[in-house]
Design a protein around this motif. Structure first.
Motif, PDB file in Angstrom:
ATOM      1  N   PHE A  20       1.112  -1.387   0.037  1.00 12.72           N
ATOM      2  CA  PHE A  20      -0.062   0.037  -0.432  1.00 12.72           C
ATOM      3  C   PHE A  20       0.511   1.114   0.238  1.00 12.72           C
ATOM      4  N   LEU A  21       1.766   1.171   1.061  1.00 13.68           N
ATOM      5  CA  LEU A  21       2.934   1.961   0.851  1.00 13.68           C
ATOM      6  C   LEU A  21       3.587   2.136  -0.449  1.00 13.68           C
ATOM      7  N   LEU A  22       4.155   1.540  -0.482  1.00 14.48           N
ATOM      8  CA  LEU A  22       4.448   1.566  -2.450  1.00 14.48           C
ATOM      9  C   LEU A  22       3.950   2.049  -3.175  1.00 14.48           C
ATOM     10  N   THR A  23       2.826   1.802  -3.528  1.00 18.16           N
ATOM     11  CA  THR A  23       1.715   2.204  -4.355  1.00 18.16           C
ATOM     12  C   THR A  23       1.421   3.650  -4.723  1.00 18.16           C
ATOM     13  N   LEU A  84     -14.035   2.412  -1.233  1.00 20.57           N
ATOM     14  CA  LEU A  84     -13.305   3.290  -2.083  1.00 20.57           C
ATOM     15  C   LEU A  84     -11.866   2.232  -2.623  1.00 20.57           C
ATOM     16  N   THR A  85     -11.445   1.367  -1.798  1.00 17.46           N
ATOM     17  CA  THR A  85     -10.018   0.946  -2.600  1.00 17.46           C
ATOM     18  C   THR A  85     -10.080   0.051  -3.570  1.00 17.46           C
ATOM     19  N   SER A  86     -11.440  -0.669  -4.610  1.00 18.98           N
ATOM     20  CA  SER A  86     -12.253  -1.331  -5.670  1.00 18.98           C
ATOM     21  C   SER A  86     -11.910  -0.385  -6.545  1.00 18.98           C
ATOM     22  N   ILE A  87     -13.121   1.263  -5.979  1.00 21.63           N
ATOM     23  CA  ILE A  87     -13.206   1.680  -6.991  1.00 21.63           C
ATOM     24  C   ILE A  87     -11.229   2.629  -7.587  1.00 21.63           C
ATOM     25  N   ALA A  88      -9.792   2.515  -6.404  1.00 23.89           N
ATOM     26  CA  ALA A  88      -9.133   3.002  -6.652  1.00 23.89           C
ATOM     27  C   ALA A  88      -8.874   2.173  -7.890  1.00 23.89           C
ATOM     28  N   ILE A  89      -8.863   0.747  -7.496  1.00 24.85           N
ATOM     29  CA  ILE A  89      -8.006  -0.064  -8.259  1.00 24.85           C
ATOM     30  C   ILE A  89      -8.453   0.059 -10.220  1.00 24.85           C
ATOM     31  N   VAL A  90     -10.123  -0.419 -10.121  1.00 25.33           N
ATOM     32  CA  VAL A  90     -10.827   0.095 -11.229  1.00 25.33           C
ATOM     33  C   VAL A  90     -10.069   1.162 -11.974  1.00 25.33           C
ATOM     34  N   ALA A  91     -10.597   2.214 -11.549  1.00 23.59           N
ATOM     35  CA  ALA A  91      -9.851   3.172 -12.140  1.00 23.59           C
ATOM     36  C   ALA A  91      -8.624   3.192 -12.226  1.00 23.59           C
ATOM     37  N   TRP A 113     -11.602   9.646 -14.811  1.00 23.45           N
ATOM     38  CA  TRP A 113     -10.646   9.437 -14.589  1.00 23.45           C
ATOM     39  C   TRP A 113      -9.965   8.791 -13.415  1.00 23.45           C
ATOM     40  N   HIS A 114      -8.672  10.030 -14.083  1.00 21.63           N
ATOM     41  CA  HIS A 114      -7.613   9.939 -13.754  1.00 21.63           C
ATOM     42  C   HIS A 114      -7.534  10.965 -12.020  1.00 21.63           C
ATOM     43  N   PHE A 115      -8.594  11.998 -11.988  1.00 20.37           N
ATOM     44  CA  PHE A 115      -9.482  12.306 -10.309  1.00 20.37           C
ATOM     45  C   PHE A 115     -10.233  11.222 -10.007  1.00 20.37           C
ATOM     46  N   LEU A 116     -10.940  10.421 -10.181  1.00 23.40           N
ATOM     47  CA  LEU A 116     -11.501   9.538  -9.727  1.00 23.40           C
ATOM     48  C   LEU A 116     -10.564   9.055  -9.085  1.00 23.40           C
ATOM     49  N   HIS A 117      -9.061   8.394  -9.497  1.00 24.44           N
ATOM     50  CA  HIS A 117      -8.009   7.256  -9.071  1.00 24.44           C
ATOM     51  C   HIS A 117      -7.708   8.086  -8.430  1.00 24.44           C
ATOM     52  N   ASN A 118      -7.206   9.118  -8.155  1.00 22.17           N
ATOM     53  CA  ASN A 118      -6.326  10.021  -7.579  1.00 22.17           C
ATOM     54  C   ASN A 118      -7.058  10.421  -5.850  1.00 22.17           C
ATOM     55  N   ARG A 119      -9.004  10.480  -6.230  1.00 15.94           N
ATOM     56  CA  ARG A 119      -9.503  11.092  -5.126  1.00 15.94           C
ATOM     57  C   ARG A 119      -9.737  10.203  -3.922  1.00 15.94           C
ATOM     58  N   MET A 120      -9.903   8.660  -4.663  1.00 19.37           N
ATOM     59  CA  MET A 120     -10.170   7.582  -3.579  1.00 19.37           C
ATOM     60  C   MET A 120      -9.199   6.564  -3.231  1.00 19.37           C
ATOM     61  N   ALA A 121      -7.573   7.449  -4.348  1.00 16.70           N
ATOM     62  CA  ALA A 121      -6.565   6.866  -3.046  1.00 16.70           C
ATOM     63  C   ALA A 121      -6.338   7.590  -2.140  1.00 16.70           C
ATOM     64  N   SER A 122      -6.852   8.500  -2.038  1.00 16.87           N
ATOM     65  CA  SER A 122      -6.053  10.136  -0.546  1.00 16.87           C
ATOM     66  C   SER A 122      -7.163   9.645   0.249  1.00 16.87           C
ATOM     67  N   MET A 124      -8.159   6.943   0.884  1.00 17.88           N
ATOM     68  CA  MET A 124      -7.855   5.104   1.249  1.00 17.88           C
ATOM     69  C   MET A 124      -6.960   5.621   2.041  1.00 17.88           C
ATOM     70  N   ARG A 125      -6.252   6.555   1.864  1.00 18.74           N
ATOM     71  CA  ARG A 125      -4.650   6.971   2.744  1.00 18.74           C
ATOM     72  C   ARG A 125      -5.559   7.209   4.714  1.00 18.74           C
ATOM     73  N   ILE A 126      -6.628   8.198   4.525  1.00 19.30           N
ATOM     74  CA  ILE A 126      -7.477   8.206   5.923  1.00 19.30           C
ATOM     75  C   ILE A 126      -8.069   7.048   6.175  1.00 19.30           C
ATOM     76  N   GLY A 127      -8.615   5.973   5.174  1.00 24.63           N
ATOM     77  CA  GLY A 127      -9.204   5.083   5.099  1.00 24.63           C
ATOM     78  C   GLY A 127      -8.326   3.670   6.313  1.00 24.63           C
ATOM     79  N   VAL A 128      -7.654   3.421   5.094  1.00 23.76           N
ATOM     80  CA  VAL A 128      -6.264   2.622   5.922  1.00 23.76           C
ATOM     81  C   VAL A 128      -5.585   2.727   7.200  1.00 23.76           C
TER      82      VAL A 128
END
Length: 155
Positions: A20-23, A84-91, A113-122, A124-128
């Motif tokens: 997760f951290l590396l990704t 969040l993770t599923s959406i980030a992975i699909v995007a 799609w870039h916005f969606l991927h980046n927002r979900m990743a952001s 995810m950091r909080i969620g993790v």
């Protein structure tokens, strides 16, 4: 047998966290490594869900129990983190410039799609972070058991 399972889960989850951290650092790894790590992370994420399936089922049964506020919070957090993770992975896969072309599949280069991927990743950091906080007691207990087991092995 339980000790071996807990030890495996501890090491597996630690590996998932490192992935997760590396990704989450594509500027450090570069795009190609980021995408490959993302695919590996997705596989580890699925295995994590499968390994946690008994907890998921048990927690779902306890949701309506009186005084199950911690279970409700944890279950809601985990459900949100799953989404969040599923959406980030699909995007991320839709946007892929390395992995999809390597298997001769088209990708898109779209700002939405870039916005969606980046927002979900952001998010995810909080969620993790919250996921780790909610499971901190288990983590500490598992690390202590692992350390005690290693000390016992060396003696």
């Amino acid at each position: 047998m339980r000790g071996k399972r807990v030890s495996f889960l501890l090491w597996f989850d630690a590996s998932l966290f490192v992935l997760f951290l590396l990704t989450m650092t594509p500027r450090l790894t570069g795009l190609a490594i980021h995408e490959i790590l993302g695919v590996v992370f997705a596989l580890f994420f699925l295995v994590h869900l499968l390994l946690s399936w008994q907890w998921i089922k048990a927690a779902a049964r306890r949701l309506r129990a009186a005084g199950a506020w911690r279970t409700r919070i944890n279950y809601s957090l985990n459900t949100t983190l799953f989404a969040l993770t599923s959406i980030a992975i699909v995007a991320g896969l839709v946007l892929s410039q390395v992995v999809l072309p390597a298997v001769h599949l088209p990708s898109v280069n779209d700002r939405a799609w870039h916005f969606l991927h980046n927002r979900m990743a952001s998010l995810m950091r909080i969620g993790v972070g919250l996921h780790i906080a909610m499971n901190w007691q288990w983590i500490v207990a598992a690390v202590r058991r692992q350390a005690a087991s290693l000390r016992g092995t060396r003696a």
